[in-house]
Scaffold this motif. Structure first.
Motif, PDB file in Angstrom:
ATOM      1  N   ALA A 208       0.806  -1.222   0.000  1.00  0.00           N
ATOM      2  CA  ALA A 208       0.000   0.000   0.000  1.00  0.00           C
ATOM      3  C   ALA A 208       0.840   1.274   0.000  1.00  0.00           C
ATOM      4  O   ALA A 208       0.278   2.380  -0.061  1.00  0.00           O
ATOM      5  CB  ALA A 208      -0.937  -0.001   1.210  1.00  0.00           C
ATOM      6  N   VAL A 209       2.149   1.162   0.044  1.00  0.00           N
ATOM      7  CA  VAL A 209       3.005   2.357   0.080  1.00  0.00           C
ATOM      8  C   VAL A 209       2.916   3.079  -1.256  1.00  0.00           C
ATOM      9  O   VAL A 209       3.161   2.503  -2.320  1.00  0.00           O
ATOM     10  CB  VAL A 209       4.472   1.987   0.401  1.00  0.00           C
ATOM     11  N   THR A 210       2.565   4.341  -1.179  1.00  0.00           N
ATOM     12  CA  THR A 210       2.480   5.171  -2.383  1.00  0.00           C
ATOM     13  C   THR A 210       3.816   5.855  -2.628  1.00  0.00           C
ATOM     14  O   THR A 210       4.680   5.912  -1.740  1.00  0.00           O
ATOM     15  CB  THR A 210       1.403   6.256  -2.209  1.00  0.00           C
ATOM     16  N   GLU A 211       3.949   6.408  -3.820  1.00  0.00           N
ATOM     17  CA  GLU A 211       5.161   7.165  -4.139  1.00  0.00           C
ATOM     18  C   GLU A 211       5.300   8.360  -3.194  1.00  0.00           C
ATOM     19  O   GLU A 211       6.401   8.686  -2.746  1.00  0.00           O
ATOM     20  CB  GLU A 211       5.133   7.629  -5.589  1.00  0.00           C
ATOM     21  N   GLU A 212       4.181   8.974  -2.861  1.00  0.00           N
ATOM     22  CA  GLU A 212       4.194  10.121  -1.950  1.00  0.00           C
ATOM     23  C   GLU A 212       4.700   9.722  -0.557  1.00  0.00           C
ATOM     24  O   GLU A 212       5.531  10.416   0.039  1.00  0.00           O
ATOM     25  CB  GLU A 212       2.788  10.700  -1.846  1.00  0.00           C
ATOM     26  N   ALA A 213       4.212   8.598  -0.037  1.00  0.00           N
ATOM     27  CA  ALA A 213       4.643   8.126   1.284  1.00  0.00           C
ATOM     28  C   ALA A 213       6.121   7.745   1.257  1.00  0.00           C
ATOM     29  O   ALA A 213       6.866   8.012   2.207  1.00  0.00           O
ATOM     30  CB  ALA A 213       3.797   6.937   1.726  1.00  0.00           C
ATOM     31  N   PHE A 214       6.539   7.139   0.152  1.00  0.00           N
ATOM     32  CA  PHE A 214       7.949   6.760  -0.001  1.00  0.00           C
ATOM     33  C   PHE A 214       8.842   8.002   0.016  1.00  0.00           C
ATOM     34  O   PHE A 214       9.853   8.038   0.717  1.00  0.00           O
ATOM     35  CB  PHE A 214       8.138   5.973  -1.303  1.00  0.00           C
ATOM     36  N   LYS A 215       8.443   9.017  -0.733  1.00  0.00           N
ATOM     37  CA  LYS A 215       9.231  10.254  -0.786  1.00  0.00           C
ATOM     38  C   LYS A 215       9.290  10.935   0.575  1.00  0.00           C
ATOM     39  O   LYS A 215      10.318  11.507   0.943  1.00  0.00           O
ATOM     40  CB  LYS A 215       8.678  11.205  -1.839  1.00  0.00           C
ATOM     41  N   ALA A 216       8.201  10.860   1.323  1.00  0.00           N
ATOM     42  CA  ALA A 216       8.177  11.457   2.662  1.00  0.00           C
ATOM     43  C   ALA A 216       9.141  10.723   3.592  1.00  0.00           C
ATOM     44  O   ALA A 216       9.780  11.338   4.448  1.00  0.00           O
ATOM     45  CB  ALA A 216       6.764  11.424   3.232  1.00  0.00           C
ATOM     46  N   ALA A 217       9.279   9.414   3.411  1.00  0.00           N
ATOM     47  CA  ALA A 217      10.185   8.621   4.243  1.00  0.00           C
ATOM     48  C   ALA A 217      11.649   8.818   3.842  1.00  0.00           C
ATOM     49  O   ALA A 217      12.553   8.596   4.644  1.00  0.00           O
ATOM     50  CB  ALA A 217       9.813   7.144   4.149  1.00  0.00           C
ATOM     51  N   ASP A 218      11.869   9.239   2.605  1.00  0.00           N
ATOM     52  CA  ASP A 218      13.220   9.450   2.063  1.00  0.00           C
ATOM     53  C   ASP A 218      13.737  10.812   2.531  1.00  0.00           C
ATOM     54  O   ASP A 218      13.799  11.776   1.776  1.00  0.00           O
ATOM     55  CB  ASP A 218      13.176   9.365   0.539  1.00  0.00           C
ATOM     56  N   THR A 219      14.128  10.881   3.785  1.00  0.00           N
ATOM     57  CA  THR A 219      14.472  12.162   4.402  1.00  0.00           C
ATOM     58  C   THR A 219      15.705  12.836   3.811  1.00  0.00           C
ATOM     59  O   THR A 219      15.849  14.050   3.921  1.00  0.00           O
ATOM     60  CB  THR A 219      14.647  12.008   5.925  1.00  0.00           C
ATOM     61  N   ASP A 220      16.577  12.075   3.177  1.00  0.00           N
ATOM     62  CA  ASP A 220      17.756  12.698   2.554  1.00  0.00           C
ATOM     63  C   ASP A 220      17.555  12.937   1.055  1.00  0.00           C
ATOM     64  O   ASP A 220      18.474  13.363   0.366  1.00  0.00           O
ATOM     65  CB  ASP A 220      19.025  11.881   2.820  1.00  0.00           C
ATOM     66  N   ALA A 221      16.346  12.653   0.558  1.00  0.00           N
ATOM     67  CA  ALA A 221      15.978  12.877  -0.843  1.00  0.00           C
ATOM     68  C   ALA A 221      16.935  12.206  -1.830  1.00  0.00           C
ATOM     69  O   ALA A 221      17.199  12.729  -2.910  1.00  0.00           O
ATOM     70  CB  ALA A 221      15.856  14.372  -1.137  1.00  0.00           C
ATOM     71  N   SER A 222      17.401  11.009  -1.471  1.00  0.00           N
ATOM     72  CA  SER A 222      18.321  10.273  -2.337  1.00  0.00           C
ATOM     73  C   SER A 222      17.601   9.464  -3.410  1.00  0.00           C
ATOM     74  O   SER A 222      18.235   8.968  -4.341  1.00  0.00           O
ATOM     75  CB  SER A 222      19.184   9.327  -1.494  1.00  0.00           C
ATOM     76  N   GLY A 223      16.294   9.309  -3.268  1.00  0.00           N
ATOM     77  CA  GLY A 223      15.539   8.495  -4.215  1.00  0.00           C
ATOM     78  C   GLY A 223      15.403   7.050  -3.772  1.00  0.00           C
ATOM     79  O   GLY A 223      14.695   6.273  -4.400  1.00  0.00           O
ATOM     80  N   GLU A 224      16.092   6.679  -2.714  1.00  0.00           N
ATOM     81  CA  GLU A 224      16.031   5.337  -2.137  1.00  0.00           C
ATOM     82  C   GLU A 224      15.999   5.490  -0.623  1.00  0.00           C
ATOM     83  O   GLU A 224      16.376   6.535  -0.096  1.00  0.00           O
ATOM     84  CB  GLU A 224      17.251   4.510  -2.557  1.00  0.00           C
ATOM     85  N   LEU A 225      15.563   4.446   0.071  1.00  0.00           N
ATOM     86  CA  LEU A 225      15.537   4.485   1.530  1.00  0.00           C
ATOM     87  C   LEU A 225      16.722   3.733   2.105  1.00  0.00           C
ATOM     88  O   LEU A 225      17.031   2.617   1.672  1.00  0.00           O
ATOM     89  CB  LEU A 225      14.250   3.855   2.073  1.00  0.00           C
ATOM     90  N   SER A 226      17.371   4.352   3.062  1.00  0.00           N
ATOM     91  CA  SER A 226      18.394   3.640   3.828  1.00  0.00           C
ATOM     92  C   SER A 226      17.670   2.722   4.797  1.00  0.00           C
ATOM     93  O   SER A 226      16.447   2.832   4.996  1.00  0.00           O
ATOM     94  CB  SER A 226      19.257   4.630   4.616  1.00  0.00           C
ATOM     95  N   ALA A 227      18.393   1.824   5.427  1.00  0.00           N
ATOM     96  CA  ALA A 227      17.794   0.936   6.426  1.00  0.00           C
ATOM     97  C   ALA A 227      17.190   1.752   7.566  1.00  0.00           C
ATOM     98  O   ALA A 227      16.102   1.422   8.064  1.00  0.00           O
ATOM     99  CB  ALA A 227      18.837  -0.049   6.946  1.00  0.00           C
ATOM    100  N   ASP A 228      17.846   2.833   7.946  1.00  0.00           N
ATOM    101  CA  ASP A 228      17.331   3.685   9.024  1.00  0.00           C
ATOM    102  C   ASP A 228      16.043   4.392   8.611  1.00  0.00           C
ATOM    103  O   ASP A 228      15.102   4.503   9.407  1.00  0.00           O
ATOM    104  CB  ASP A 228      18.383   4.714   9.459  1.00  0.00           C
ATOM    105  N   GLU A 229      15.989   4.883   7.381  1.00  0.00           N
ATOM    106  CA  GLU A 229      14.776   5.544   6.898  1.00  0.00           C
ATOM    107  C   GLU A 229      13.614   4.557   6.821  1.00  0.00           C
ATOM    108  O   GLU A 229      12.482   4.878   7.201  1.00  0.00           O
ATOM    109  CB  GLU A 229      15.012   6.173   5.519  1.00  0.00           C
ATOM    110  N   LEU A 230      13.885   3.356   6.338  1.00  0.00           N
ATOM    111  CA  LEU A 230      12.853   2.321   6.258  1.00  0.00           C
ATOM    112  C   LEU A 230      12.340   1.966   7.644  1.00  0.00           C
ATOM    113  O   LEU A 230      11.130   1.911   7.875  1.00  0.00           O
ATOM    114  CB  LEU A 230      13.405   1.077   5.550  1.00  0.00           C
ATOM    115  N   LYS A 231      13.257   1.762   8.579  1.00  0.00           N
ATOM    116  CA  LYS A 231      12.866   1.419   9.949  1.00  0.00           C
ATOM    117  C   LYS A 231      12.036   2.539  10.569  1.00  0.00           C
ATOM    118  O   LYS A 231      11.022   2.286  11.222  1.00  0.00           O
ATOM    119  CB  LYS A 231      14.095   1.138  10.808  1.00  0.00           C
ATOM    120  N   ALA A 232      12.430   3.780  10.345  1.00  0.00           N
ATOM    121  CA  ALA A 232      11.696   4.912  10.905  1.00  0.00           C
ATOM    122  C   ALA A 232      10.272   4.962  10.354  1.00  0.00           C
ATOM    123  O   ALA A 232       9.307   5.206  11.097  1.00  0.00           O
ATOM    124  CB  ALA A 232      12.432   6.218  10.613  1.00  0.00           C
TER     125      ALA A 232
END
Length: 83
Positions: A49-73
């Motif tokens: 159910a994760v949308t592109e918008e939710a993914f971008k919000a979780a990508d706090t460093d705006a790298s285009g991918e999530l680090s393990a810490d960003e995913l966990k958060a």
């Protein structure tokens, strides 16, 4: 109680506690391209159910991918939930 019986009871208790915690563990997102981060597609394979918008919000460093810490958060915050 002898020391051996005490050790067996303690070991059984530890196994039971581990099983309970394992049930509460978040699903594992596979890093299928082995680059050390998680893409939207990799996250959506588990958290459908994760949308592109939710993914971008979780990508706090705006790298285009999530680090393990960003995913966990995101998971810990309840932003990503498994279907």
């Amino acid at each position: 109680m002898t020391m051996t019986k005490f050790a067996l009871v303690l070991a059984a208790s530890a196994l039971t506690a581990t099983a309970v915690f394992a049930e509460d563990a978040a699903p594992v997102v596979a890093d299928t391209d082995a680059n050390g981060t998680f893409s939207l597609a990799e996250v959506q394979a588990v958290y459908t159910a994760v949308t592109e918008e939710a993914f971008k919000a979780a990508d706090t460093d705006a790298s285009g991918e999530l680090s393990a810490d960003e995913l966990k958060a995101a998971v810990d915050a309840g932003a990503f939930t498994a279907a």
